[in-house]
Design an enzyme around this catalytic site. Structure first.
Site: not given
Ligand code: GUN
Length: 295
Positions: A97, A120, A53
């Site tokens: 995350q 998100d 990311k």
């Molecule tokens: N963990 C697994 N998928 C995601 C996501 O799309 N966003 C975040 N913040 N954590 C995750």
């Protein structure tokens, strides 16, 4: 012949568009979008995602503020950081995350992110907006994985209206928002999950099947309707033995080879949904930035 949906390419195109847009905004306003990436602890998969990311965000011109915290950090300390990031002028998006360590209340943390900076799309206000809005509101912050799936479906140029979509998985991250998005496309949507009775029979009635279960190659070829479209959200690491050697392999929630012979279009793993999730995170951050500029 089934079309293998190239998530890598679609994501690349989306990132290119964002890069151009961000460069133009930078020129005009002398500012770039900022994304705070918060990771707690060292869950291996999270480290891989966070790295990917961060790299993608930087490449399109987003400034990344990295906050990698110790696993033992308290909930209060984490909330304090979020509070600061909520106030920080050059932070437009905040990504925490998941999963967080067990001693931290995940929902409480997600709720504390300012809804305007919710990269998100997990904040209850944004979840509510997604559920209520009937039209395509360009400013909505939508959870990245399901939005990436939707973009891939729309790219097929198949009319989605009235199609029976079955979503396997009812998580807040994928299953529930996916169902909302498909509903907005006028699909007839069924959400299935681990307790669903006769899951295979239900799946065999799906024109569109979205699998987000987290079980390697769980969905078999004979579960799939002829000419269906399959979107595989799963990313599972399995061990395979070849010539006495054990190797790691990434597979989805769908048995790809079996399913491919039945479908008109299917996403591969890797190279399907994964890259789209990241591209949509960059999109949300850019939306937050533009929303702030227009305030
Ligand atoms: N963990 C697994 N998928 C995601 C996501 O799309 N966003 C975040 N913040 N954590 C995750």
């Amino acid at each position: 012949m089934s079309q293998i949906i190239d998530g890598k390419l679609i994501a690349q195109n989306l990132r290119n568009d964002l890069k151009t847009e961000i460069a133009a905004l930078k020129q005009k306003f002398n500012k770039a979008p900022g994304l705070a990436v918060v990771q707690v602890g060292n869950v291996a998969a999270s480290s891989v995602y966070v790295k990917a990311k961060t790299k993608s965000a930087t490449e399109v011109g987003i400034e990344v503020f990295d906050h990698h915290l110790d696993n033992e950090i308290t909930e209060d300390e984490l909330m304090l950081l979020i509070k600061k990031l909520n106030q920080q002028e050059n932070v437009n998006g905040i990504l925490v995350q998941l999963p967080l360590p067990k001693h931290i209340n995940e929902q409480k943390v997600l709720d504390s992110i300012h809804p305007d900076k919710d990269a998100d799309g997990f904040h209850p206000l944004n979840v509510g907006k997604l559920s209520i809005s009937s039209s395509n509101d360009e400013n909505l912050l939508i959870p990245c994985t399901p939005y990436g799936c939707l973009l891939m479906l729309k790219g097929l140029k198949t009319d989605l209206k009235g199609k029976h979509a079955v979503v396997i998985g009812r998580s807040n991250i994928v299953g529930k928002p996916m169902a909302q998005l498909l509903l907005k496309e006028s699909c007839t949507v069924t959400i299935a999950h681990s307790k669903t009775i006769d899951l295979d029979k239900l799946c065999s009635r799906a024109d569109i099947l979205v699998a987000a279960i987290g079980k390697p190659e769980f969905v078999k070829g004979d579960w799939i309707k002829d000419n269906a479209i399959v979107i595989d959200v799963g990313i599972n690491r399995i061990e395979i033995k070849t010539d006495g050697e054990v190797k790691n392999k990434l597979v989805g929630d769908v048995d790809f080879l079996e399913a491919k012979s039945k479908t008109t279009a299917i996403t591969p793993v890797p190279g399907g949904v994964g890259p789209m999730t990241i591209a949509c995170l960059l999109r949300n951050t850019t939306i937050s930035f533009k929303n702030k500029l227009s305030q």
